[in-house]
Write a protein that holds these residues in place. Sequence first.
Motif, PDB file in Angstrom:
ATOM      1  N   ASP A 161      10.434   1.858  -3.282  1.00  0.00           N
ATOM      2  CA  ASP A 161       9.648   2.121  -4.492  1.00  0.00           C
ATOM      3  C   ASP A 161       9.421   0.873  -5.325  1.00  0.00           C
ATOM      4  N   LEU A 208      -3.266   5.566   3.384  1.00  0.00           N
ATOM      5  CA  LEU A 208      -2.668   4.577   2.502  1.00  0.00           C
ATOM      6  C   LEU A 208      -3.537   4.496   1.249  1.00  0.00           C
ATOM      7  N   ASP A 209      -2.912   4.616   0.103  1.00  0.00           N
ATOM      8  CA  ASP A 209      -3.662   4.584  -1.163  1.00  0.00           C
ATOM      9  C   ASP A 209      -4.822   5.577  -1.161  1.00  0.00           C
ATOM     10  N   THR A 237       0.310   7.707   1.266  1.00  0.00           N
ATOM     11  CA  THR A 237      -0.125   8.929   0.596  1.00  0.00           C
ATOM     12  C   THR A 237      -0.214  10.129   1.534  1.00  0.00           C
ATOM     13  N   LYS A 296       7.458   8.578   0.918  1.00  0.00           N
ATOM     14  CA  LYS A 296       7.394   8.198  -0.492  1.00  0.00           C
ATOM     15  C   LYS A 296       7.386   6.680  -0.675  1.00  0.00           C
ATOM     16  N   GLY A 297       7.291   5.953   0.427  1.00  0.00           N
ATOM     17  CA  GLY A 297       7.407   4.513   0.362  1.00  0.00           C
ATOM     18  C   GLY A 297       6.080   3.780   0.382  1.00  0.00           C
ATOM     19  N   TYR A 298       6.173   2.494   0.641  1.00  0.00           N
ATOM     20  CA  TYR A 298       5.013   1.606   0.689  1.00  0.00           C
ATOM     21  C   TYR A 298       5.055   0.824   1.997  1.00  0.00           C
ATOM     22  N   HIS A 318       8.781  -2.002  -4.148  1.00  0.00           N
ATOM     23  CA  HIS A 318       7.939  -2.885  -3.328  1.00  0.00           C
ATOM     24  C   HIS A 318       8.739  -3.963  -2.611  1.00  0.00           C
ATOM     25  N   ARG A 369       0.842  -1.196   0.000  1.00  0.00           N
ATOM     26  CA  ARG A 369       0.000   0.000   0.000  1.00  0.00           C
ATOM     27  C   ARG A 369       0.878   1.247   0.000  1.00  0.00           C
ATOM     28  N   LYS A 370       0.560   2.190  -0.893  1.00  0.00           N
ATOM     29  CA  LYS A 370       1.341   3.424  -1.011  1.00  0.00           C
ATOM     30  C   LYS A 370       1.014   4.368   0.140  1.00  0.00           C
TER      31      LYS A 370
END
Length: 380
Positions: free
Chosen positions: A248, A214-215, A204, A278-280, A250, A201-202
């Motif tokens: 980035d 997230l997302d 945000t 900027k991560g996941y 994943h 999940r990005k």
Amino acid sequence: MQINQVISRKPAELRRALAALAGHPIDLLLVFGAVDHFTHPDLRQSLTSLAPQACLLGCSTAGEISAAGVDDGTCCITAIHFDKVGLKPAGTILNGMDDSFAAGERIGRQIQAPDLKAVLVFGPGVQINGSALVDGISSVIGIGVPITGGLAGDGGAFRETFTLGQDGVSNDTVVAVGLCGDDLRFSHGSFGGWEPFGPARKVTRCEGNILYELDGEPALEIYKRYLGDHARSLPASGLLFPFAMLGDDHNAIGLIRTILGVDEALGSLILAGEIDAKGYLRLMHASTDKLVNGAEAAAEAAAEMFLSAGETLAILVSCVGRKLVMGSRVDEEVEAVGDVFSNQATLTGFYSYGEISPFTPGSSCKLHNQTMTITCLGEN
């Protein structure tokens, strides 16, 4: 180097337990105990009566670790005498979470020395940004000096934790000791054993260690959706389902983040350390066998230079989330560590709200969650 250890089962029995240490030279008293021991009015006086010149260092726990295994409600006191290693104690009040980096800077300035070789640090387990604390210390002493330790616990309640330093017991103080001199033997190892599940999940929206989205969705809403029935027990159940931090591409970067709290009004999650904006993130879970294997891997990394090399102290800091997963089998991870050391090291430590260690020798120090982190101390 000389190491002696006692365990006090009840706060009122501490002086009696400490009597076994009388007559031994003591430079450092390392103390890990349940909240009841740290709030007992006689703790500091009993320790200073035993060894007036010794450095005091320790914290409250979510479980105590010794060679006997894992205990709850006890206090493990380890008395250490160094023949050649010098000690620089430090402590600073933490004025809220936003003061974490500055608190680390203040600790760094107190322990800074030309011959500084390593640092042990313990901080409050709540209202702290552990990542910023470590970064603050490193900004002063340099990233080449390893920092290990952890964040205090209070039995899994996440209400009030305590540390012990030269000024006594406090619920808002970061404490540390700098280890100085070329005769110090120091090594460390850290490993998890958790497995990811679900999609990446990005991130945000986040700020420091507060995860808002997230997302594009409220982070708490997504988290509850995955937890199902476990969501009713938040934030405690968050210990069972930490996040893996991803890059980035994943792929995991080796850091895990535990949920320390939730904000229902804002739909946010409070994590134990900073998040890459900027991560996941990806959820994780674990089995006892994998966690025990992780503890063994951490011990193997830490023990290589120490076996058959004289007195050795192994400080184990393991996340309370691991303890909750393993339940009645929690002693197995300590037994796995003991097997690696083949009874050639004195074990001490605690279950924590965050573990501090470099990834590998020579790398920068980080706040970890859900790991077993092991620090080995000895003298040439």
